[in-house]
Design a protein around this motif. Sequence first.
Motif, mmCIF file in Angstrom:
data_model
loop_
_atom_site.group_PDB
_atom_site.id
_atom_site.type_symbol
_atom_site.label_atom_id
_atom_site.label_comp_id
_atom_site.label_asym_id
_atom_site.label_seq_id
_atom_site.Cartn_x
_atom_site.Cartn_y
_atom_site.Cartn_z
ATOM 1 N N ALA A 82 5.193 -3.918 -7.747
ATOM 2 C CA ALA A 82 4.913 -3.915 -9.180
ATOM 3 C C ALA A 82 3.489 -4.384 -9.459
ATOM 4 O O ALA A 82 2.773 -3.800 -10.284
ATOM 5 N N GLN A 83 3.062 -5.429 -8.771
ATOM 6 C CA GLN A 83 1.698 -5.936 -8.954
ATOM 7 C C GLN A 83 0.662 -4.913 -8.505
ATOM 8 O O GLN A 83 -0.418 -4.791 -9.097
ATOM 9 N N LEU A 84 1.016 -4.159 -7.480
ATOM 10 C CA LEU A 84 0.104 -3.159 -6.928
ATOM 11 C C LEU A 84 0.062 -1.895 -7.787
ATOM 12 O O LEU A 84 -0.919 -1.155 -7.769
ATOM 13 N N GLY A 85 1.128 -1.660 -8.537
ATOM 14 C CA GLY A 85 1.242 -0.407 -9.285
ATOM 15 C C GLY A 85 1.734 0.732 -8.415
ATOM 16 O O GLY A 85 1.500 1.905 -8.722
ATOM 17 N N ALA A 86 2.440 0.389 -7.332
ATOM 18 C CA ALA A 86 2.936 1.406 -6.402
ATOM 19 C C ALA A 86 4.166 2.094 -6.974
ATOM 20 O O ALA A 86 4.959 1.490 -7.705
#
Length: 501
Positions: A82-86
């Motif tokens: 989620a933090q990565l935007g994956a």
Amino acid sequence: MIQPRPLLLRADASPAIGTGHVMRCLALAEAWQAVGGEVVLLSSALPAPLKERASSQGVDVVNLPAGFQGDEDTRFTAQTAAQLGALWVVMDGYHFPHTASSMLQAAGLHVLWVDDFGVKDDFAPDLLLNQNLGASTEWYPLLGPQTELLLGPRYALLRREFARWRGWKREVPERARRLLVTLGGSDPANVTAKVIEALVLMGDRAPTATVLAGAANPRADALARMLEGTPHQLCRQATDMPALMAESDLAIAAGGTTVWELAFMGLPSLLICLADNQRRNCRELAAAGAAVDMGWHEEVTPQLIAQTMEQLIVDAPRRAAMSAGGRALVDGCGAERVCLHLREGDLRLRPATMNDARLLFEWFNEPAVRAVSFSPEKVSWEHHCAWLKSKLSDEHYVIWLAEAGAGRLVGQARFVLEDDTATISISLAAESRGQGLGTLLIWAACRRLCREHQRIRRIEAWIKPDNVGSLRAFEKAGFQFLAEKDVHGQPAVIYEWRCGL
């Protein structure tokens, strides 16, 4: 530039686990980076050499907090994604619970699960990859219907450094004079020592060996001492594995992920099974004639290794057959094929209409497009409109436009349908070239055509021999060479795609 969403890899490495899970994930990472995507590896206590390798490849490494296992591990993976935007998470490891798949999907993520054994549990990742020879749907009896299986060596995850060797042809000498020894990243049972003992037993009859000590091998110094005073050398850090394989005439290897690299390079190999998950690889590759299955490592003696080498190093016909057998199994495009599945949502195909006439007219008459066409003359506006109107109402003709991003049109795919065969042609807008979209468009359009027109069993592409970019795009999409013939009085290379493969 259409940039894919970041990709999160979840894999571990250690002397007990080995390095294969991380290494094949890094191969997939290279293919993702090649189309402009960012990659992050989430791992627990990754050995320093592997961390350095990942970093040198441009892959960021995130450390899993100490002690995290099971659901706690999965929750941290979901948070990292989620933090990565994956959008996609790749799970590669036998210790991950299959419940991780549904947990990650519940967090809004897509899951690619990498497996080697088969799974009897009821679980349903979006994609399941098993690159091993002989893998079949029977290995996954309870898999959810929404899961797509990617099975067999055509999906073998080879690192990008092997790509330049795709057209290379091995010369098989009468006597094998150079040996490559590669027994995994850690070799916990120290089987490499047995191979060195076999070389000593053979004396001057032994091929000159390059002995690899993997990144997680704790006995490298002891192996170096065993090689002192011999013509053989220890290599602690292989910087160009394809070149090492190319210059070797024979290999002794473990039955892990390296076997697909050896097969691709056509290097005849003696395989020693170091772990349960390698048994099938060794057995199936031997059955395919691409390797010799030496058996379980505890039962393999230095004497047996020496005896088998003695026979094979002078048997050039057998080594030639093994080389050809390996090359027939692995074409080196596996990582790119997997990435196509991960990127399938990047393009949307819609039927063309007469409202698209002007755009298609401009694309068709673009000089670069006409130069590779078998009918290179420019098309008049009147002729184009009449042609398009006719084809849109023709049940034997399909024209789709490809949209990317916020509805931006990037190219078109056309099919002519005749009996059970379709013929494809594509073109990309000038500003959309050089981004890997040609391969993605070919692949996505062919998959959709096979789904929507089930009478079609095969698709042909007719390509000019000097159109190297198009040839490569079709190969990466899964087309295979079929024949050469004349099209409108001009030489053409015919490639073929089989529906259902």
